[in-house]
Scaffold this active site. Structure first.
Site, PDB file in Angstrom:
ATOM      1  N   HIS A  10       0.348  -1.047   0.225  1.00  0.00           N
ATOM      2  CA  HIS A  10       0.095   0.348   0.005  1.00  0.00           C
ATOM      3  C   HIS A  10       0.924   1.222  -0.335  1.00  0.00           C
ATOM      4  O   HIS A  10       0.386   2.821  -0.405  1.00  0.00           O
ATOM      5  CB  HIS A  10      -0.759  -0.159   1.349  1.00  0.00           C
ATOM      6  CG  HIS A  10      -0.672   0.474   2.364  1.00  0.00           C
ATOM      7  ND1 HIS A  10       0.001  -0.776   3.940  1.00  0.00           N
ATOM      8  CD2 HIS A  10      -0.195   1.409   2.568  1.00  0.00           C
ATOM      9  CE1 HIS A  10       0.182   0.002   4.328  1.00  0.00           C
ATOM     10  NE2 HIS A  10       0.704   1.409   4.055  1.00  0.00           N
ATOM     11  N   ASP A  45      -2.256  -9.602   1.732  1.00  0.00           N
ATOM     12  CA  ASP A  45      -1.318  -9.757   0.390  1.00  0.00           C
ATOM     13  C   ASP A  45      -0.493  -8.709   0.693  1.00  0.00           C
ATOM     14  O   ASP A  45       0.303  -7.938  -0.107  1.00  0.00           O
ATOM     15  CB  ASP A  45      -1.523 -10.900  -0.632  1.00  0.00           C
ATOM     16  CG  ASP A  45      -1.861 -11.787  -0.493  1.00  0.00           C
ATOM     17  OD1 ASP A  45      -1.122 -12.711   0.457  1.00  0.00           O
ATOM     18  OD2 ASP A  45      -3.459 -11.810  -1.055  1.00  0.00           O
ATOM     19  N   SER A  98       4.368   1.953   7.927  1.00  0.00           N
ATOM     20  CA  SER A  98       4.365   1.210   7.122  1.00  0.00           C
ATOM     21  C   SER A  98       5.139   0.785   6.507  1.00  0.00           C
ATOM     22  O   SER A  98       6.349   1.473   6.375  1.00  0.00           O
ATOM     23  CB  SER A  98       2.860   1.395   6.015  1.00  0.00           C
ATOM     24  OG  SER A  98       1.303   1.222   6.919  1.00  0.00           O
ATOM     25  N   GLY A  99       5.203  -0.549   5.658  1.00  0.00           N
ATOM     26  CA  GLY A  99       6.657  -0.815   5.136  1.00  0.00           C
ATOM     27  C   GLY A  99       7.590  -1.777   5.876  1.00  0.00           C
ATOM     28  O   GLY A  99       8.676  -2.155   5.475  1.00  0.00           O
TER      29      GLY A  99
HETATM   30  N1  ARG Z   1      -1.318   2.068   7.435  1.00  0.00           N
HETATM   31  C1  ARG Z   1      -0.512   3.165   7.997  1.00  0.00           C
HETATM   32  C2  ARG Z   1       0.990   3.503   7.119  1.00  0.00           C
HETATM   33  O1  ARG Z   1       0.524   3.397   6.161  1.00  0.00           O
HETATM   34  C3  ARG Z   1       0.068   1.824   9.240  1.00  0.00           C
HETATM   35  C4  ARG Z   1      -0.925   1.525  10.211  1.00  0.00           C
HETATM   36  C5  ARG Z   1      -0.133   0.989  10.994  1.00  0.00           C
HETATM   37  N2  ARG Z   1      -0.967   1.213  12.812  1.00  0.00           N
HETATM   38  C6  ARG Z   1      -1.402   0.195  13.630  1.00  0.00           C
HETATM   39  N3  ARG Z   1      -1.901   0.886  15.081  1.00  0.00           N
HETATM   40  N4  ARG Z   1       0.134  -0.313  14.138  1.00  0.00           N
HETATM   41  O2  ARG Z   1       1.589   3.826   7.817  1.00  0.00           O
END
Ligand code: ARG
Length: 415
Positions: free
Chosen positions: A224, A268, A365-366
């Site tokens: 993403h 995924d 993320s990532g």
């Molecule tokens: N989707 C988020 C990002 O793009 C990360 C989310 C992680 N969230 C969490 N509560 N652990 O950085």
């Protein structure tokens, strides 16, 4: 004959005293410096060595650095070494010892080892001989499960630069870090070189996601993270505890997103990034280990998540890389009605605390969720993917489970 006139007046006593004092002072300082230089000041010395382990049926898995077979034998040998050195007369000079590689042969194997000691310059040769004799005694002692050959022992001193190169070329190790990391409630700032595999994935120079270095050219991150654009030219990868200025910056050649990833859905959520050029490994920039597909990380296990993500939901972003100690949460518990109510698949992993507080957040993320094995070698167990808010009760962080994607990563990278 010319008469000799002795008109020379003798020096006053205080000048003589001054000269004598001066000479003595210089002599004293010289001796003091010499003693300090040769006997007091401790220097760090690095050694590389090898020895044979006998009566082991050939198995090529021993050679693979992350195999259970390699870790099993290496751990036994490392424990033997620490015990031997700590029980010896030079225990105060001992700093570190590790098994670097195992090379299996038809009915035996060669273990390559790496040692660090401190000693004064004058004791250097003596220390080397002591290390050799301690190791020889250790290899002659067959009380353990492995038979080792004392006559096969080789040991040479190597430079600091070479010693660091050896460690930095292995996955998941840290040359300078002590065996423990601080457990701090909530996130806390990372030290330089503490998470050398952590990268920042930037879009047009702005931090956007985390990523983890898994070889000298590949990183893994979340799918993403590429929602905005798929053009590699818009992305850069940087390393260092600060996003700006980083230690080094790299360009992206290719982005490979998991075939089954669907934007807006959570499954995924994984991608690999190929850099245009190789990363030159150094103490503070090198790769993490990938676990085997079959490796299990049980609930309750302590892991660490790192990143430059927000300090709270919709909150401020840190300058320095943050680390947060979390725990792996049982998938059934994470799927309970109060928690994620069945949304957690087998290819995902929950980590954090049901009570909330410590968690990853937006911008993490990532990035990596890592686990140190009993040899203190760090493995990538999860990739920051999603969560509801950050640090909320019953809403821990959700990660892609790296073991579930181990074969997919191999198929895309050859690693
Ligand atoms: N989707 C988020 C990002 O793009 C990360 C989310 C992680 N969230 C969490 N509560 N652990 O950085």
């Amino acid at each position: 004959m010319r008469p000799v006139t002795t008109s020379r007046t003798s020096l006053p006593l205080w000048i003589i005293a001054l000269i004598v004092f001066g000479v003595l002072a210089i002599l004293g300082i010289t001796i003091g410096l010499l003693v300090h230089f040769l006997a007091v000041e401790k220097m760090v010395y690095y050694y590389q060595g090898s020895f044979k382990v006998l009566d082991i049926p050939y198995n090529r898995n021993y050679e693979r650095e992350t195999s259970p077979e390699n870790n099993y034998v290496s751990k036994i040998l490392e424990t033997k070494m620490v015990d031997a050195f700590q029980r010896s007369s030079i225990y105060r000079q001992y700093i570190n010892s590790q098994v670097i590689t195992l090379v299996p042969e038809s009915n035996s194997m060669t273990a390559h080892i790496w040692l660090v000691f401190k000693a004064s310059r004058s004791m250097k040769e003596n220390t080397r001989r002591r290390i050799e004799s301690i190791l020889r005694d250790m290899l002659s002692d067959h009380s353990g499960s492995l038979t080792t050959e004392p006559n096969s022992l080789k040991l040479v001193e190597i430079s600091k630069a070479n010693a660091e190169k050896i460690i930095n070329n292995r996955c998941g190790r840290r040359a300078r870090m002590s065996a423990t990391y601080d457990r701090v409630k909530g996130g806390s700032s990372a030290r330089e070189g503490e998470w050398p595999w952590q990268a920042s994935l930037k879009i047009n120079g702005q931090h956007y996601c985390g990523a983890s270095l898994i070889s000298d050219r590949y990183l893994v991150t979340a799918a993403h993270c590429f929602q905005k654009t798929l053009n590699p030219k818009n992305y850069t990868i940087s390393f260092g505890t600060r996003v700006t200025p980083p230690y080094m910056q790299h360009y992206v050649q290719r982005i490979t997103i998991h075939e089954d990833y669907i934007p807006g859905e959570h499954h995924d959520d994984i991608a690999v990034v190929l850099l245009t050029e190789k990363v030159l490994f150094r103490n503070d920039v090198h790769r993490v280990c990938l676990p085997e597909a079959t490796q299990v990380f049980p609930p309750g296990e302590g892991v660490v998540v790192t990143g430059w993500g927000a300090l709270s939901y919709n909150g401020k972003y840190p300058e320095l890389l943050q680390k947060a100690p979390v725990k792996i949460i049982d998938t059934n518990a994470c799927n309970s009605w109060e928690a994620y109510n069945g949304l957690i698949q087998d290819t995902m992993l929950c980590a954090g605390y049901m009570e909330g507080n410590i968690d990853a957040c937006q911008g993490d993320s990532g990035g990596p969720l890592v686990y140190p094995n009993s040899r203190n070698i760090w493995y990538l167990v999860g990739i920051v993917s999603w969560g509801v808010d950050c640090g909320k009760i019953n809403k821990p962080g959700v990660y892609m489970r790296v073991t579930a994607y181990r074969n997919w990563i191999a198929s895309k990278t050859g690693i």
